[in-house]
Design a protein around this motif. Structure first.
Motif, PDB file in Angstrom:
ATOM      1  N   ARG A  51       0.823  -1.207   0.000  1.00  0.00           N
ATOM      2  CA  ARG A  51       0.000   0.000   0.000  1.00  0.00           C
ATOM      3  C   ARG A  51       0.856   1.255   0.000  1.00  0.00           C
ATOM      4  O   ARG A  51       0.533   2.251  -0.642  1.00  0.00           O
ATOM      5  CB  ARG A  51      -0.906  -0.016   1.231  1.00  0.00           C
ATOM      6  CG  ARG A  51      -2.302   0.497   0.930  1.00  0.00           C
ATOM      7  CD  ARG A  51      -3.269   0.207   2.032  1.00  0.00           C
ATOM      8  NE  ARG A  51      -2.758   0.576   3.332  1.00  0.00           N
ATOM      9  CZ  ARG A  51      -2.930  -0.161   4.432  1.00  0.00           C
ATOM     10  NH1 ARG A  51      -3.613  -1.283   4.365  1.00  0.00           N
ATOM     11  NH2 ARG A  51      -2.437   0.214   5.566  1.00  0.00           N
ATOM     12  N   MET A  52       1.978   1.211   0.712  1.00  0.00           N
ATOM     13  CA  MET A  52       2.847   2.384   0.784  1.00  0.00           C
ATOM     14  C   MET A  52       3.593   2.603  -0.528  1.00  0.00           C
ATOM     15  O   MET A  52       3.850   3.739  -0.915  1.00  0.00           O
ATOM     16  CB  MET A  52       3.850   2.239   1.935  1.00  0.00           C
ATOM     17  CG  MET A  52       3.203   2.373   3.300  1.00  0.00           C
ATOM     18  SD  MET A  52       4.422   2.249   4.640  1.00  0.00           S
ATOM     19  CE  MET A  52       5.223   3.837   4.476  1.00  0.00           C
ATOM     20  N   TYR A  82       2.593   1.459  -3.573  1.00  0.00           N
ATOM     21  CA  TYR A  82       1.676   1.520  -4.723  1.00  0.00           C
ATOM     22  C   TYR A  82       1.653   2.888  -5.411  1.00  0.00           C
ATOM     23  O   TYR A  82       1.694   2.963  -6.631  1.00  0.00           O
ATOM     24  CB  TYR A  82       0.281   1.087  -4.266  1.00  0.00           C
ATOM     25  CG  TYR A  82      -0.791   0.947  -5.326  1.00  0.00           C
ATOM     26  CD1 TYR A  82      -2.016   1.610  -5.186  1.00  0.00           C
ATOM     27  CD2 TYR A  82      -0.613   0.118  -6.427  1.00  0.00           C
ATOM     28  CE1 TYR A  82      -3.033   1.463  -6.128  1.00  0.00           C
ATOM     29  CE2 TYR A  82      -1.629  -0.030  -7.378  1.00  0.00           C
ATOM     30  CZ  TYR A  82      -2.835   0.636  -7.217  1.00  0.00           C
ATOM     31  OH  TYR A  82      -3.838   0.482  -8.149  1.00  0.00           O
ATOM     32  N   PRO A  83       1.594   3.994  -4.648  1.00  0.00           N
ATOM     33  CA  PRO A  83       1.531   5.296  -5.318  1.00  0.00           C
ATOM     34  C   PRO A  83       2.774   5.652  -6.126  1.00  0.00           C
ATOM     35  O   PRO A  83       2.691   6.502  -7.021  1.00  0.00           O
ATOM     36  CB  PRO A  83       1.354   6.290  -4.156  1.00  0.00           C
ATOM     37  CG  PRO A  83       0.836   5.487  -3.028  1.00  0.00           C
ATOM     38  CD  PRO A  83       1.457   4.140  -3.185  1.00  0.00           C
ATOM     39  N   GLU A  86      -4.902  -1.106 -10.384  1.00  0.00           N
ATOM     40  CA  GLU A  86      -4.043  -0.773 -11.527  1.00  0.00           C
ATOM     41  C   GLU A  86      -2.891  -1.750 -11.694  1.00  0.00           C
ATOM     42  O   GLU A  86      -1.988  -1.519 -12.499  1.00  0.00           O
ATOM     43  CB  GLU A  86      -3.526   0.669 -11.372  1.00  0.00           C
ATOM     44  CG  GLU A  86      -4.666   1.684 -11.328  1.00  0.00           C
ATOM     45  CD  GLU A  86      -4.179   3.111 -11.138  1.00  0.00           C
ATOM     46  OE1 GLU A  86      -3.052   3.419 -11.549  1.00  0.00           O
ATOM     47  OE2 GLU A  86      -4.941   3.926 -10.563  1.00  0.00           O
ATOM     48  N   ARG A 117      -3.385   7.090  -6.896  1.00  0.00           N
ATOM     49  CA  ARG A 117      -3.049   5.886  -6.126  1.00  0.00           C
ATOM     50  C   ARG A 117      -2.826   6.200  -4.647  1.00  0.00           C
ATOM     51  O   ARG A 117      -3.143   5.389  -3.776  1.00  0.00           O
ATOM     52  CB  ARG A 117      -1.801   5.240  -6.697  1.00  0.00           C
ATOM     53  CG  ARG A 117      -2.014   4.614  -8.062  1.00  0.00           C
ATOM     54  CD  ARG A 117      -0.835   3.769  -8.379  1.00  0.00           C
ATOM     55  NE  ARG A 117      -0.849   3.224  -9.705  1.00  0.00           N
ATOM     56  CZ  ARG A 117       0.080   2.385 -10.150  1.00  0.00           C
ATOM     57  NH1 ARG A 117       1.079   2.038  -9.346  1.00  0.00           N
ATOM     58  NH2 ARG A 117       0.018   1.915 -11.378  1.00  0.00           N
ATOM     59  N   ALA A 118      -2.275   7.375  -4.374  1.00  0.00           N
ATOM     60  CA  ALA A 118      -2.063   7.754  -2.969  1.00  0.00           C
ATOM     61  C   ALA A 118      -3.407   7.865  -2.268  1.00  0.00           C
ATOM     62  O   ALA A 118      -3.583   7.392  -1.141  1.00  0.00           O
ATOM     63  CB  ALA A 118      -1.293   9.075  -2.893  1.00  0.00           C
ATOM     64  N   PHE A 121      -6.095   6.291  -3.108  1.00  0.00           N
ATOM     65  CA  PHE A 121      -6.588   4.915  -2.988  1.00  0.00           C
ATOM     66  C   PHE A 121      -5.954   4.223  -1.784  1.00  0.00           C
ATOM     67  O   PHE A 121      -6.643   3.605  -0.978  1.00  0.00           O
ATOM     68  CB  PHE A 121      -6.290   4.149  -4.276  1.00  0.00           C
ATOM     69  CG  PHE A 121      -6.727   2.710  -4.239  1.00  0.00           C
ATOM     70  CD1 PHE A 121      -5.835   1.700  -3.888  1.00  0.00           C
ATOM     71  CD2 PHE A 121      -8.035   2.354  -4.538  1.00  0.00           C
ATOM     72  CE1 PHE A 121      -6.239   0.372  -3.836  1.00  0.00           C
ATOM     73  CE2 PHE A 121      -8.449   1.026  -4.492  1.00  0.00           C
ATOM     74  CZ  PHE A 121      -7.548   0.028  -4.138  1.00  0.00           C
ATOM     75  N   SER A 122      -4.636   4.339  -1.668  1.00  0.00           N
ATOM     76  CA  SER A 122      -3.931   3.669  -0.567  1.00  0.00           C
ATOM     77  C   SER A 122      -4.363   4.201   0.781  1.00  0.00           C
ATOM     78  O   SER A 122      -4.515   3.458   1.741  1.00  0.00           O
ATOM     79  CB  SER A 122      -2.418   3.837  -0.716  1.00  0.00           C
ATOM     80  OG  SER A 122      -1.910   2.933  -1.669  1.00  0.00           O
TER      81      SER A 122
END
Lengths: 175, 188
Positions: free
Chosen positions: A145-146, A148-149, A167, B173-174, B176-177
């Protein structure tokens, strides 16, 4: 700010965006991983990485030393779970390693040790790939999760994992 | 049979294996890696047991076995497949105190769906599979190596040529997370 010298060296290695295509993505791979299962799952992709230059950053444990015999390895600090001190130490290791090794790709399957490398890589314009561990299907991992961005290529192994990371690309189980 | 290194007991698997072995009219050579599961000698089954074994030893035991029965952990599954055995997996359950949550159940079902293991969730299923292996109607010998690794490697190689992440994607995405930040505990 990134030093000019670093930009020049990363550009020469093809690791920065505007020089994309100058060097194949898999040329120089920096693998960052906890030892144990995380490492084993990255190592299993040997058919792909065996033709690349590579450096492994992991923990000095028996299984890691055994699996990575003959490989170039740097050892990081563990445990990383809820350990800010080791996060800081690993972060301090990340910058000089990225600078010296000049990877075209930074790849990890977790766990916490990956985070500094992924954010530094993003900052430096180095391509990143993350492989989520195969046994996390109902909830994403904290590291996943960390990262992913800031991960260019987020990969999951089973189709069931795709709803955790919409994605992501499914590459299939590595075992 | 291997229960892995988790600190919870897994008596259910041990008793299912003992149970099947006892039923057989022929001798069955059994090796059990028992971990933190207390296992006494069975009066009717001759089994070699060890609480923990070195990885190489475990691989040797797998390679010389006709059937490999495991808990639902990726390490054991990868090890069994690497020496050419399709593992029979009984996932640990939270409600029986065998693990902290049910992720093994979810994982094992998904791996069975992907054809990587045989998943057994009842004693009857396990007994049937073992009997079928003896009868030769189920083949658990597979090519050595980590199974789907070659396919996965090819898929990885293809994936990383895709375009890199844009700034807009980073933000999306941030968000989303961060939205998933409350999901840190698995709920079955």
């Amino acid at each position: 700010m990134v030093e000019v010298e670093t930009i020049q060296r990363f550009t020469a290695a093809g690791a920065i965006g505007r020089q994309e295509g100058a060097t194949p993505v898999s040329d120089r791979i920096l693998f960052v991983s906890s030892s144990g299962g995380h490492l084993a799952q990255l190592h299993a992709l040997k058919d792909w990485w065996s033709h690349s230059d590579r450096l492994w950053v992991t923990f000095r444990t028996q299984d890691a030393e055994s699996l990575l015999q003959g490989e170039a390895v740097e050892y990081g600090y563990h445990p990383t779970t809820r350990n800010l001190r080791n996060l800081a130490r690993n972060w301090r290791m990340a910058r000089p390693i990225l600078r010296r090794f000049r990877p075209t790709l930074v790849m990890s399957s977790g766990a916490g040790i990956a985070v500094p490398y992924f954010y530094e890589a993003r900052r430096l314009g180095v391509r990143t790939a993350y492989l989520e561990v195969v046994d996390r299907i109902d909830t994403p991992t904290v590291t996943g999760r960390m990262c992913y961005p800031v991960t260019d290529h987020f990969l999951v192994q089973l189709p069931e994992q795709q709803r955790l990371y919409p994605e992501a690309t499914v590459v299939g189980a590595v075992m | 049979m291997s229960v892995g290194t988790d600190h919870h007991e897994f008596n259910r698997l041990v008793s299912w294996v003992y149970g099947w072995v006892q039923e057989q009219p022929f001798d069955v050579s059994v090796f059990m890696q028992t971990g933190f599961t207390p296992v006494g000698p069975s009066p009717r089954v001759q089994a070699r047991t060890a609480d923990f074994v070195a990885h190489d030893e475990l691989l040797k035991e797998f390679a010389r076995s006709d059937a490999v029965v495991l808990q639902g952990g990726p390490g054991g599954i990868m090890a069994a497949r690497s020496v050419g055995r399709l593992p029979i997996v009984v996932p640990r359950r939270r409600d029986l105190g065998e693990h902290v949550d049910d992720h093994q159940v979810v994982f094992a079902r998904a791996m069975a769906g992907a054809g990587r293991i045989i998943c057994c969730e009842t004693g009857a299923e396990l007994a049937t599979v073992l009997t079928d292996i003896v009868a030769g109607t189920v083949d658990v010998v597979i090519p050595e190596g980590t199974g789907g690794a070659t396919d996965a490697a090819r898929a990885v190689e293809e994936s990383i040529t895709a375009p890199r992440l844009t700034g807009k994607s980073v933000l999306r995405r941030a968000r989303f997370s961060l939205r998933r930040a409350g999901d840190h505990r698995f709920r079955a």
